[in-house]
Design an enzyme around this catalytic site. Structure first.
Site, short mmCIF file in Angstrom:
data_model
loop_
_atom_site.label_atom_id
_atom_site.label_comp_id
_atom_site.label_asym_id
_atom_site.label_seq_id
_atom_site.Cartn_x
_atom_site.Cartn_y
_atom_site.Cartn_z
N GLU A 117 52.58 -27.72 -17.42
CA GLU A 117 52.67 -29.10 -16.95
C GLU A 117 52.25 -30.08 -18.05
O GLU A 117 52.73 -31.19 -18.09
CB GLU A 117 51.78 -29.26 -15.71
N HIS A 139 57.47 -29.90 -12.22
CA HIS A 139 56.41 -30.81 -11.81
C HIS A 139 56.97 -32.02 -11.08
O HIS A 139 57.93 -32.63 -11.53
CB HIS A 139 55.65 -31.27 -13.06
#
Length: 122
Positions: A1, A51
């Site tokens: 991420e 994400h």
């Protein structure tokens, strides 16, 4: 991420440092770069769990055997813009979402949201 480049993601995959890649097409590279990363993940037995924006990433996750899950934050208290951004967004029910069948990503921006949250750049 937290890796923001496809080169960094590729390194993580090649070094077998991850089992799941969580990239964000809205932060860098767009959908095309996301498709390339998903293909790289598929070839290296790494799962894909993008994400944030589930509406943008749904087609990508559904299009690859490496697709694992969508991350969804559709609570207006947490993210008011996300809750209003698209006209008739796909419904999330019991943790499931159907992939839109309309052309492209199957999404249409809400003109009211564009007026409310957008900024005209000249």
């Amino acid at each position: 991420e937290s890796e923001m480049t496809s080169f960094g993601c590729r390194s993580l995959i090649e070094e077998q440092a991850i089992q799941i890649l969580q990239f964000d097409c809205t932060m860098y590279g767009g959908f095309t770069e996301g498709k390339k990363l998903a293909a790289l993940c598929e070839l290296n037995h790494v799962q894909v769990a993008p994400h944030h924006d589930c509406f943008v990433h749904a087609q990508l996750v559904a299009s690859t055997p490496a697709g694992l899950i969508l991350e969804a934050f559709t609570d207006p208290e947490r993210d008011p813009m996300q809750a209003e951004l698209f006209q008739d967004p796909p419904e999330i029910k019991n943790g499931m979402m159907k992939v839109p069948q309309k052309p492209g990503l199957g999404l249409e921006l809400s003109e009211a949201a564009v007026q409310k949250f957008g900024e005209q750049i000249m």
